[in-house]
Design an enzyme around this catalytic site. Sequence first.
Site, PDB file in Angstrom:
ATOM      1  N   ARG A  46     -48.202   1.663 -33.875  1.00  0.00           N
ATOM      2  CA  ARG A  46     -47.960   3.221 -33.656  1.00  0.00           C
ATOM      3  C   ARG A  46     -47.079   3.366 -35.001  1.00  0.00           C
ATOM      4  O   ARG A  46     -47.140   4.312 -35.409  1.00  0.00           O
ATOM      5  CB  ARG A  46     -47.398   3.525 -32.355  1.00  0.00           C
ATOM      6  CG  ARG A  46     -46.696   4.935 -32.228  1.00  0.00           C
ATOM      7  CD  ARG A  46     -46.373   5.441 -31.104  1.00  0.00           C
ATOM      8  NE  ARG A  46     -46.069   4.654 -29.858  1.00  0.00           N
ATOM      9  CZ  ARG A  46     -44.977   3.921 -29.712  1.00  0.00           C
ATOM     10  NH1 ARG A  46     -43.822   4.118 -30.567  1.00  0.00           N
ATOM     11  NH2 ARG A  46     -44.806   3.064 -28.925  1.00  0.00           N
ATOM     12  N   TYR A  98     -54.752  29.863 -39.817  1.00  0.00           N
ATOM     13  CA  TYR A  98     -55.615  29.047 -38.848  1.00  0.00           C
ATOM     14  C   TYR A  98     -55.265  29.422 -37.506  1.00  0.00           C
ATOM     15  O   TYR A  98     -53.933  29.461 -36.972  1.00  0.00           O
ATOM     16  CB  TYR A  98     -55.552  27.640 -39.106  1.00  0.00           C
ATOM     17  CG  TYR A  98     -56.674  26.902 -38.232  1.00  0.00           C
ATOM     18  CD1 TYR A  98     -57.852  27.161 -37.820  1.00  0.00           C
ATOM     19  CD2 TYR A  98     -55.950  25.832 -37.348  1.00  0.00           C
ATOM     20  CE1 TYR A  98     -58.569  26.489 -37.040  1.00  0.00           C
ATOM     21  CE2 TYR A  98     -56.626  24.965 -36.328  1.00  0.00           C
ATOM     22  CZ  TYR A  98     -58.059  25.537 -36.177  1.00  0.00           C
ATOM     23  OH  TYR A  98     -58.721  24.819 -35.298  1.00  0.00           O
ATOM     24  N   LYS A 195     -60.686  18.050 -43.497  1.00  0.00           N
ATOM     25  CA  LYS A 195     -61.407  18.931 -44.287  1.00  0.00           C
ATOM     26  C   LYS A 195     -61.801  18.267 -45.587  1.00  0.00           C
ATOM     27  O   LYS A 195     -62.619  17.358 -45.844  1.00  0.00           O
ATOM     28  CB  LYS A 195     -60.843  20.219 -44.565  1.00  0.00           C
ATOM     29  CG  LYS A 195     -59.940  20.891 -43.280  1.00  0.00           C
ATOM     30  CD  LYS A 195     -61.320  21.321 -42.266  1.00  0.00           C
ATOM     31  CE  LYS A 195     -60.974  21.545 -40.629  1.00  0.00           C
ATOM     32  NZ  LYS A 195     -59.785  21.476 -40.402  1.00  0.00           N
TER      33      LYS A 195
HETATM   34  O1  P1T Z   1     -58.312  20.631 -37.070  1.00  0.00           O
HETATM   35  P1  P1T Z   1     -57.112  19.824 -37.450  1.00  0.00           P
HETATM   36  O2  P1T Z   1     -57.380  18.541 -38.251  1.00  0.00           O
HETATM   37  O3  P1T Z   1     -55.948  19.581 -36.437  1.00  0.00           O
HETATM   38  O4  P1T Z   1     -56.495  20.881 -38.452  1.00  0.00           O
HETATM   39  C1  P1T Z   1     -56.064  22.292 -38.055  1.00  0.00           C
HETATM   40  C2  P1T Z   1     -55.728  23.075 -39.281  1.00  0.00           C
HETATM   41  C3  P1T Z   1     -54.827  23.210 -39.991  1.00  0.00           C
HETATM   42  N1  P1T Z   1     -54.578  24.021 -41.000  1.00  0.00           N
HETATM   43  C4  P1T Z   1     -55.724  24.686 -41.598  1.00  0.00           C
HETATM   44  C5  P1T Z   1     -55.734  25.592 -42.701  1.00  0.00           C
HETATM   45  C6  P1T Z   1     -56.926  24.623 -40.982  1.00  0.00           C
HETATM   46  O5  P1T Z   1     -58.154  25.235 -41.327  1.00  0.00           O
HETATM   47  C7  P1T Z   1     -57.076  23.613 -39.692  1.00  0.00           C
HETATM   48  C8  P1T Z   1     -58.440  23.520 -38.864  1.00  0.00           C
HETATM   49  N2  P1T Z   1     -59.248  24.331 -39.345  1.00  0.00           N
HETATM   50  C9  P1T Z   1     -60.472  24.476 -38.753  1.00  0.00           C
HETATM   51  C10 P1T Z   1     -60.864  23.606 -37.493  1.00  0.00           C
HETATM   52  C11 P1T Z   1     -61.352  25.523 -39.331  1.00  0.00           C
HETATM   53  O6  P1T Z   1     -62.382  25.668 -38.880  1.00  0.00           O
HETATM   54  O7  P1T Z   1     -60.662  26.716 -39.889  1.00  0.00           O
END
Ligand code: P1T
Length: 379
Positions: A46, A98, A195
Amino acid sequence: MKFNTKTIHGGQEHDPAYGAVMPPIYQTSTYAQSTPGGHKGYEYSRTHNPTRNALEKSFASIENGKFGLAFSSGMAAIDTVIKLLNPGDEVISTNDLYGGTYRLFTKVYEKYGVKFHFIGMENANNIESYVNDNTKLIWVETPTNPMMNIIDIDQTAKIAKKYNILLAVDNTFATPYLQQPLDLGADIVMHSATKYLGGHSDVVMGALIVNDPELAEKLAFLQNSSGAVCGPQDSFLMLRGIKTLHIRMQRHCENGKAIAEYLANHPKIEKVYWPGFETHPNHDIAKLQMRDFGGMLSFTSKGNNYKEAVKIVERLKLFTLAESLGGVESLSGHPASMTHASIPKEEREKTGVVDSLIRLSVGIEDIEDLINDLKQALG
Ligand code: P1T
């Protein structure tokens, strides 16, 4: 090292055990000690894991930062930043962001006494009127999800410095290939590494990158205390993804431009949101702080009809209808019912997330195939 070299080599060394060129997946939760405290730098996964550490060094390298931290998701990374705050502290955030970030801020942290101001930051001077003695953090997404607004990082950093406020930039849409917010004065860079950094839609992960050792220590303390870390297998996949970030982004940008232009000339399309257009309100800032304009764009069709938008995304074949973005494959999304459904209709419509809005994550397939797919779906 320059950027394209950093994606491949940044912060990496060959494995000391056998010289493995790719970092081994240290699939272990714990490490043998010869005597209490007698270990080789690792006690418990961790806190630290060699594969995760290799990834954290890569994160730091590509963002021109000193310290990188890897988390189990983008949301876990954002959650860690907000845990730096105390009840009574205030945050100024972009109003278009988001939906999950908005949900975390309003549904989780407001009840712990953190106050959030969601404001339009297209004009950075707007920010100053919301600053008071309690303001501790400015949260910026640029380009924003899904309206592709551009916020001037350099200007915002100057305001943050003037009032001794932390500036965090969610760099998910741009990636360090297009902009490096620490170089522009930000204190924290955050990624949904799920992403573009991962790039293959096979890992959920978050990242934070900072320069200040004290801030890095506070974040590492929270990372270890709260425990939302990523595993070694995912760390390996992320490292592999990052190695091709620069060539993927180059193609995402080329294809994004071609599709933005195609849609802008289509008779059924009302408006295309893409920062590469000279008519985009902050095109000049985008040109200044970004190397190119990315592979994300949104558009509305004439008549603003919810059902028609749903039909378009249903008819698309190569653009898979799905949450998320930034993978090699093209995706489409309907923010009002998907990624941004957690934002009340009234709130989201204020920023342009209307019923007919469709978001595209343009992949790196052949552009002719992508355009033909849009052609048949739009009819
Ligand atoms: O999904 P995660 O890895 O927890 O990340 C969240 C997040 C944070 N910031 C931005 C700009 C994001 O686009 C996202 C996640 N977004 C999507 C899942 C989406 O489809 O827009």
